[in-house]
Scaffold this active site. Structure first.
Site, PDB file in Angstrom:
ATOM      1  N   THR A 131       0.846  -1.205   0.000  1.00  0.00           N
ATOM      2  CA  THR A 131       0.000   0.000   0.000  1.00  0.00           C
ATOM      3  C   THR A 131       0.879   1.252   0.000  1.00  0.00           C
ATOM      4  OG1 THR A 131      -1.584  -1.294   1.265  1.00  0.00           O
ATOM      5  CG2 THR A 131      -1.996   1.057   1.105  1.00  0.00           C
ATOM      6  N   LYS A 151       6.230  10.289  20.624  1.00  0.00           N
ATOM      7  CA  LYS A 151       6.308  11.256  21.740  1.00  0.00           C
ATOM      8  C   LYS A 151       4.930  11.603  22.270  1.00  0.00           C
ATOM      9  CE  LYS A 151       9.939  13.517  19.127  1.00  0.00           C
ATOM     10  NZ  LYS A 151      10.090  14.739  18.330  1.00  0.00           N
ATOM     11  N   ARG A 183      -2.283   4.911   7.183  1.00  0.00           N
ATOM     12  CA  ARG A 183      -2.598   3.587   7.743  1.00  0.00           C
ATOM     13  C   ARG A 183      -2.389   3.670   9.252  1.00  0.00           C
ATOM     14  NH1 ARG A 183      -0.620  -2.194   5.632  1.00  0.00           N
ATOM     15  NH2 ARG A 183      -2.269  -1.652   4.149  1.00  0.00           N
ATOM     16  N   HIS A 207     -10.287  -1.179   4.253  1.00  0.00           N
ATOM     17  CA  HIS A 207      -9.086  -0.961   3.432  1.00  0.00           C
ATOM     18  C   HIS A 207      -9.582  -0.600   2.027  1.00  0.00           C
ATOM     19  CE1 HIS A 207      -5.154  -1.098   1.856  1.00  0.00           C
ATOM     20  NE2 HIS A 207      -4.720  -2.248   2.348  1.00  0.00           N
TER      21      HIS A 207
HETATM   22  N1   CP Z   1      -2.444  -5.562   0.648  1.00  0.00           N
HETATM   23  C1   CP Z   1      -1.841  -4.807   1.592  1.00  0.00           C
HETATM   24  O1   CP Z   1      -2.454  -3.959   2.248  1.00  0.00           O
HETATM   25  O2   CP Z   1      -0.494  -5.041   1.712  1.00  0.00           O
HETATM   26  P1   CP Z   1       0.484  -4.242   2.672  1.00  0.00           P
HETATM   27  O3   CP Z   1       0.084  -4.541   4.087  1.00  0.00           O
HETATM   28  O4   CP Z   1       1.873  -4.731   2.319  1.00  0.00           O
HETATM   29  O5   CP Z   1       0.299  -2.777   2.386  1.00  0.00           O
END
Ligand code: CP
Length: 306
Positions: free
Chosen positions: A52, A80, A101, A129
């Site tokens: 991602t 921190k 993320r 996601h």
């Molecule tokens: N598919 C996916 O979210 O992979 P990563 O966790 O490597 O970003």
């Protein structure tokens, strides 16, 4: 200004346009090579990622823009004690768009409320996601030729697998999609998705424990890994982790044109001997992730390419 928190933030029409744009980018990459010159993407990753984060960065670089960011909470001022709200207010001064993320469900949403730049949810805990879903939809539409009129098996950790939650929400908007939910009892789909999304929308679905019982009828098989980082104890993870292993023998039971998808990373749930099977499209799927993220950046930044 728009954010992307959930696949449903885009209407079906907007989604079609985005996937059309992604296909055009794939066909004519040079046409888009300077479209984001002078723009910056910030990648704020409080949780590990390969695909991602790096596909977002590749996407912005392919568009002629620049990238900045951090790849772990430890290397940011979160270590921190800085809040997500304060961080995004600062990042809004440095970048034009950001992908976040976070292990906490809803953190990107909180950020979006304080942000003056578009925020993209790049995965929040076990919740959603959405850009993986855009990747999955582009893969299915490009390789199957349609979004609808198929039976899809979702296999593995359906409890914690956020990619599955987002994909189900996106697919119920298409006609004649039948779901087969394949998981051990302990990792079944949460009630919020089974009842709150599938039953509420009168979707056709059934639950299975054995992959062998479902695979012959599938047009698409979406494998997922058991999400070690979301388990409360290691013993449960070890008991569950190899529950499903897709291998050549099981692939013999499948249709000749069934496609195998996986958001990756893979651990043991697909044997490497399946990789050479033409029906295994998970690495192609990762490539589609770049095109669709390029299309998303252009769309949220409202950049028009003639
Ligand atoms: N598919 C996916 O979210 O992979 P990563 O966790 O490597 O970003």
């Amino acid at each position: 200004m728009r954010h992307l928190m959930n696949p449903l933030d885009l209407s079906v029409e907007e989604l079609d346009q985005l996937l059309d744009l992604a296909n055009d980018i794939e066909a004519h990459p040079s046409r888009y090579a300077h479209s984001c010159e002078g723009k910056k993407l910030a990648t704020l990753f409080y949780e590990p990622s390969t695909r991602t984060r790096l596909s977002f960065e590749a996407a912005m670089l392919n568009l002629g823009g620049s990238v900045l960011g951090f790849s772990s909470a430890d290397s940011s001022s979160a270590a921190k004690g800085e809040s997500v709200s304060d961080t995004i207010r600062v990042i809004s001064c440095y970048a034009d768009i950001c992908a976040m993320r976070h292990p906490k469900e809803g953190a990107p949403l909180v950020a979006s409320m304080k942000s003056s730049i578009p925020v993209i949810n790049a995965g929040d805990g076990g919740h959603q996601h959405p850009t993986q879903t855009l990747t999955d939809l582009l893969t299915i539409r490009s390789l199957k030729g349609r979004l609808g009129d198929f039976t899809i098996g979702l296999c593995g950790d359906l409890k914690f697998g956020r990619t599955v939650h987002s994909l189900i929400q996106a697919l119920i908007r298409y006609q004649n999609v039948h779901f087969v939910l394949i998981s051990p009892e302990e990792l079944r789909l949460p009630d919020s998705i089974r009842d709150g999304v599938l039953r509420k929308n009168n979707q056709v679905f059934r639950e299975e424990v054995r992959l062998e019982d479902a695979i012959p009828e599938l047009d698409l098989l979406y494998m997922t890994r058991v999400q070690r980082e979301r388990f409360f104890n290691e013993e449960d993870y070890i008991r569950m982790k190899d529950f499903y292993i897709l291998d050549r023998e099981k692939m013999k039971l499948a249709k000749e044109d069934m496609l195998v998808l996986h958001p990756l990373p893979r651990v043991n749930e697909i044997s490497t001997e399946v990789d050479d099977d033409p029906r295994a499209v998970y690495f192609k799927q990762a490539q589609y992730g770049v095109y669709v993220r390029m299309a998303l950046i252009l769309t949220l930044l409202e950049v028009k390419v003639c």
